[in-house]
Design a protein around this motif. Structure first.
Motif, PDB file in Angstrom:
ATOM      1  N   SER B 200      40.071 -58.623 -14.584  1.00  0.00           N
ATOM      2  CA  SER B 200      39.117 -59.702 -14.844  1.00  0.00           C
ATOM      3  C   SER B 200      37.831 -59.177 -15.489  1.00  0.00           C
ATOM      4  N   THR B 201      37.802 -57.879 -15.829  1.00  0.00           N
ATOM      5  CA  THR B 201      36.563 -57.341 -16.404  1.00  0.00           C
ATOM      6  C   THR B 201      36.468 -57.660 -17.895  1.00  0.00           C
ATOM      7  N   ASP B 202      35.257 -57.460 -18.418  1.00  0.00           N
ATOM      8  CA  ASP B 202      35.004 -57.774 -19.827  1.00  0.00           C
ATOM      9  C   ASP B 202      35.759 -56.844 -20.766  1.00  0.00           C
ATOM     10  N   TYR B 203      35.843 -55.544 -20.386  1.00  0.00           N
ATOM     11  CA  TYR B 203      36.461 -54.629 -21.347  1.00  0.00           C
ATOM     12  C   TYR B 203      37.955 -54.883 -21.515  1.00  0.00           C
ATOM     13  N   ILE B 204      38.589 -55.483 -20.497  1.00  0.00           N
ATOM     14  CA  ILE B 204      39.997 -55.852 -20.661  1.00  0.00           C
ATOM     15  C   ILE B 204      40.104 -57.048 -21.601  1.00  0.00           C
ATOM     16  N   ARG B 205      39.143 -57.970 -21.445  1.00  0.00           N
ATOM     17  CA  ARG B 205      39.143 -59.119 -22.339  1.00  0.00           C
ATOM     18  C   ARG B 205      38.931 -58.658 -23.774  1.00  0.00           C
ATOM     19  N   THR B 206      38.006 -57.688 -23.937  1.00  0.00           N
ATOM     20  CA  THR B 206      37.759 -57.142 -25.270  1.00  0.00           C
ATOM     21  C   THR B 206      39.018 -56.497 -25.833  1.00  0.00           C
ATOM     22  N   ALA B 207      39.671 -55.701 -24.991  1.00  0.00           N
ATOM     23  CA  ALA B 207      40.876 -55.004 -25.444  1.00  0.00           C
ATOM     24  C   ALA B 207      41.934 -56.005 -25.883  1.00  0.00           C
ATOM     25  N   ARG B 208      42.039 -57.075 -25.100  1.00  0.00           N
ATOM     26  CA  ARG B 208      43.021 -58.099 -25.467  1.00  0.00           C
ATOM     27  C   ARG B 208      42.604 -58.789 -26.753  1.00  0.00           C
ATOM     28  N   ALA B 209      41.301 -59.077 -26.850  1.00  0.00           N
ATOM     29  CA  ALA B 209      40.799 -59.828 -27.990  1.00  0.00           C
ATOM     30  C   ALA B 209      40.977 -59.065 -29.292  1.00  0.00           C
ATOM     31  N   LYS B 210      40.860 -57.715 -29.216  1.00  0.00           N
ATOM     32  CA  LYS B 210      41.006 -56.983 -30.473  1.00  0.00           C
ATOM     33  C   LYS B 210      42.473 -56.754 -30.806  1.00  0.00           C
ATOM     34  N   GLY B 211      43.372 -57.357 -30.031  1.00  0.00           N
ATOM     35  CA  GLY B 211      44.775 -57.426 -30.417  1.00  0.00           C
ATOM     36  C   GLY B 211      45.644 -56.277 -29.953  1.00  0.00           C
ATOM     37  N   LEU B 212      45.200 -55.545 -28.969  1.00  0.00           N
ATOM     38  CA  LEU B 212      46.053 -54.477 -28.444  1.00  0.00           C
ATOM     39  C   LEU B 212      47.289 -55.085 -27.781  1.00  0.00           C
ATOM     40  N   ARG B 213      48.379 -54.341 -27.849  1.00  0.00           N
ATOM     41  CA  ARG B 213      49.594 -54.858 -27.228  1.00  0.00           C
ATOM     42  C   ARG B 213      49.416 -54.885 -25.705  1.00  0.00           C
ATOM     43  N   PRO B 214      49.982 -55.883 -25.029  1.00  0.00           N
ATOM     44  CA  PRO B 214      49.799 -56.029 -23.588  1.00  0.00           C
ATOM     45  C   PRO B 214      50.104 -54.753 -22.781  1.00  0.00           C
ATOM     46  N   PRO B 215      51.202 -54.018 -23.095  1.00  0.00           N
ATOM     47  CA  PRO B 215      51.458 -52.818 -22.289  1.00  0.00           C
ATOM     48  C   PRO B 215      50.327 -51.795 -22.399  1.00  0.00           C
ATOM     49  N   VAL B 216      49.750 -51.678 -23.610  1.00  0.00           N
ATOM     50  CA  VAL B 216      48.641 -50.729 -23.796  1.00  0.00           C
ATOM     51  C   VAL B 216      47.449 -51.149 -22.952  1.00  0.00           C
TER      52      VAL B 216
END
Lengths: 293, 305
Positions: B200-216
């Motif tokens: 639920s942290t921001d950096y996970i949201r960022t990682a998702r937002a920049k299009g990293l694959r879910p497993p990464v």
């Protein structure tokens, strides 16, 4: 500022509905209460004398086995004692151990934890150190050794477990007290000039008692399992007392041919511990959902 | 980091010293060790001879420091029963217990970390409920009873595994399951909450937002951070396991240090019991010390406190 009277009534009833609506608490409470009633009225409810040996009626299987009979619903053990009666009387031992050990360890742990959390400084250092020392000693080994040296009996097992299991009480009470101590109302009562014992009793304790109940249930379950393990190893409650751990131990040699000898007391033990844990987890969910884990 | 290490080391040493005093003091819980050794019916002269031979007539503190000095150099005294050095005896049995402990903690981690992660990805889903169910079960199952039931099913009914002994790796399967299953719930719960928090942290949201694959996102970003407290918990659980191995080893007749502990306790072999308590405690102290250091290294905030 006006307080709507309606806002207080639903609140109190919602705590009630939250308890009733919580499946885990209800199932757990029902099982624990049933076992408690069985233990309390054991002399009335037990169909036979749990110590009465009948060598002609040894190892009768339970009623669901084709060789079983309604005379002995759960069968008889290797000395011909009625298994159901021993199981019912065994509930007394488990509950006694659970309550006894939880009360002793709860007293020790709460006093230590609240003192450490409230006074901080040197007191906190000493208490934290004692907790570390206690955690580094293997519980089962120390308990076995002490019981072996002092001699096994119900009182000794309660004392030993009570003196060993205070660590979690101390840890949790210390952190909860630390949180409460920094509250404004504590500062307020200090400013008004309340005595320290009074602050501890009227400001701190009521606010940490929820956590205390949760830990008490968990430690109760822990003590019951440990007593069963000690008795199973022959260094806990001594025969002929019908401790569930001892019953498993006595049935162990015949478990290959008569598996119900260990299944029945084992399931009883499992159910009791499961029910207590369910209650504890439920109380925590209801009173402090943020403290899961 | 150096200051922190030294502080932790000092604390660990102090704890070890206190534990050594307690395990030494256990001997004096029985009224008189000389009588315990000689037996109730021994003649007074014999008891007196034993008392002088083992030095029981000296003040307790003198005896303690003497014992401590010798313990520090690896001499834990002689076993009353085997008449050999306690340290050699423990050294001989410890590898079996270590093997069991390592297998069990590996089993616990392999079982609980993926389950905890899966439960955290979909809270309140079916898999979350299964994980919760397993952990509630694990906490309520008495290990000795679980062990016996495994013997009945796996060894007797299905004839898959040997009942007892410590000759082949097959002998370690059931003890590993019993001991590991006991440690799994705590690790599972901590992994689950840790993952829930990190996801639920921001950096996970960022990682998702920049299009990293879910497993990464899941493994490289989330699990790495969530696993920090799990490492220290696993170390602590490993320490507890060695102490808990006494029940499991006794049931499966696995000739490790736990079995030795039970044998020594039933034989009133106090020096061996003392030695074992000391060794198990020291092991736990070393483990938590290492876990503390790893944590401080991974998370610089801890060092400053």
């Amino acid at each position: 500022m006006t307080i709507e009277p309606s806002s207080t009534t639903p609140k109190s009833s919602s705590v009630y509905t939250r308890f009733v609506g919580h499946q885990g608490v209800m199932v757990g409470a029902f099982i624990v209460l049933s076992i408690f009633v069985l233990a309390l009225f054991a002399p009335i409810l037990a169909p036979h004398d749990p110590y009465n040996q009948d060598l002609l009626a040894r190892l009768i299987p339970p009623v669901w086995d084709s060789r079983g009979s309604w005379e002995h619903i759960f069968g008889t053990d290797h000395l011909g004692r009625d298994y159901l009666s021993r199981l019912i009387y065994g509930a007394r031992i488990s509950l006694l151990i659970g309550f006894g050990a939880a009360i002793i360890s709860g007293l020790i742990g709460t006093i230590m934890g609240v003192m450490a959390g409230y006074f901080g400084g040197r007191v906190d250092m000493v208490v934290t150190f004692l907790i570390t020392v206690r955690l580094s000693m293997p519980v089962v080994l120390v308990a076995l050794a002490v019981v072996a040296i002092v001699g096994g009996s119900l009182q000794v097992v309660v004392m030993v477990l009570g003196l060993l299991l205070w660590d979690r009480f101390a840890v949790v009470m210390r952190t909860s007290t630390l949180q409460i101590r920094s509250m404004d109302y504590v500062a307020a009562s200090q400013a008004v000039g309340c005595s320290t014992p009074r602050i501890l009793m009227t400001e701190i304790m009521p606010n940490v008692v929820n956590n205390l109940i949760v830990i008490a249930t968990l430690e109760m379950a822990h003590a019951i399992i440990l007593e069963a393990a000690l008795s199973f190893l022959g260094l806990g409650v001594q025969p002929p007392l019908p401790s569930w751990g001892l019953m498993v131990s006595e049935g162990k040699d015949m478990m290959l041919f008569e598996p119900w000898l260990i299944t029945i007391p084992g399931v009883a033990l499992f159910l009791l511990v499961l029910a207590i844990n369910l209650m504890g987890d439920g109380v925590r969910d209801i009173t402090a959902p943020e403290n899961r884990n | 980091m150096l200051y922190y290490t030294l502080k932790r080391l000092g604390l660990a040493g102090l704890v070890a010293l206190t534990v050594s005093f307690i395990s030494f003091g256990l001997l004096y819980l029985s009224s008189d060790p000389a009588i315990a050794m000689a037996g109730e019916t021994a003649a007074d002269a014999d008891i007196e001879a034993i008392r002088q031979l083992y030095g029981f007539d000296r003040p307790i503190l003198v005896q303690y420091f003497d014992w401590l000095q010798r313990a520090a150099s690896g001499d834990l005294g002689k076993s009353y029963y085997f008449r050999t050095d306690v340290s050699a005896l423990i050294g001989e049995r410890l590898p079996t217990t270590m093997t069991l402990g390592l297998c069990a903690i590996t089993f616990a981690i392999v079982l609980s970390v993926p389950l905890g992660v899966a439960a955290a990805i979909r809270p309140n889903s079916f898999i979350d409920r299964v994980a919760l169910f397993l952990s509630v079960m694990g906490q309520a199952l008495p290990s000795f009873w679980f062990a016996l039931m495994l013997i009945v099913f796996l060894s007797v009914s299905l004839r898959l595994l040997p009942v007892s002994g410590s000759d082949t790796w097959l002998h370690f399967v059931m003890p590993t399951i019993v001991l590991g299953y006991y440690a799994a719930p705590a690790i599972m719960r901590l992994t689950r909450t840790g993952m829930l928090e990190v996801l639920s942290t921001d950096y996970i949201r960022t990682a998702r937002a920049k299009g990293l694959r879910p497993p990464v996102v899941l493994f490289k970003h989330a699990l790495r951070n969530a696993i920090i407290p799990v490492v220290s918990l696993a170390a602590v659980q490993f320490g507890f396991m060695l102490g808990g191995s006494i029940v499991v080893e006794t049931i499966f007749a696995l000739h490790g240090a736990g079995f030795l502990a039970w044998e020594s306790i039933t034989r009133n072999d106090l020096p061996t019991v003392q030695g074992l308590i000391l060794v198990f405690s020291l092991f736990y102290i070393v483990l938590t010390f290492i876990a503390d250091l790893i944590n401080a290294w991974l998370d610089p905030r801890i060092r400053i406190k």
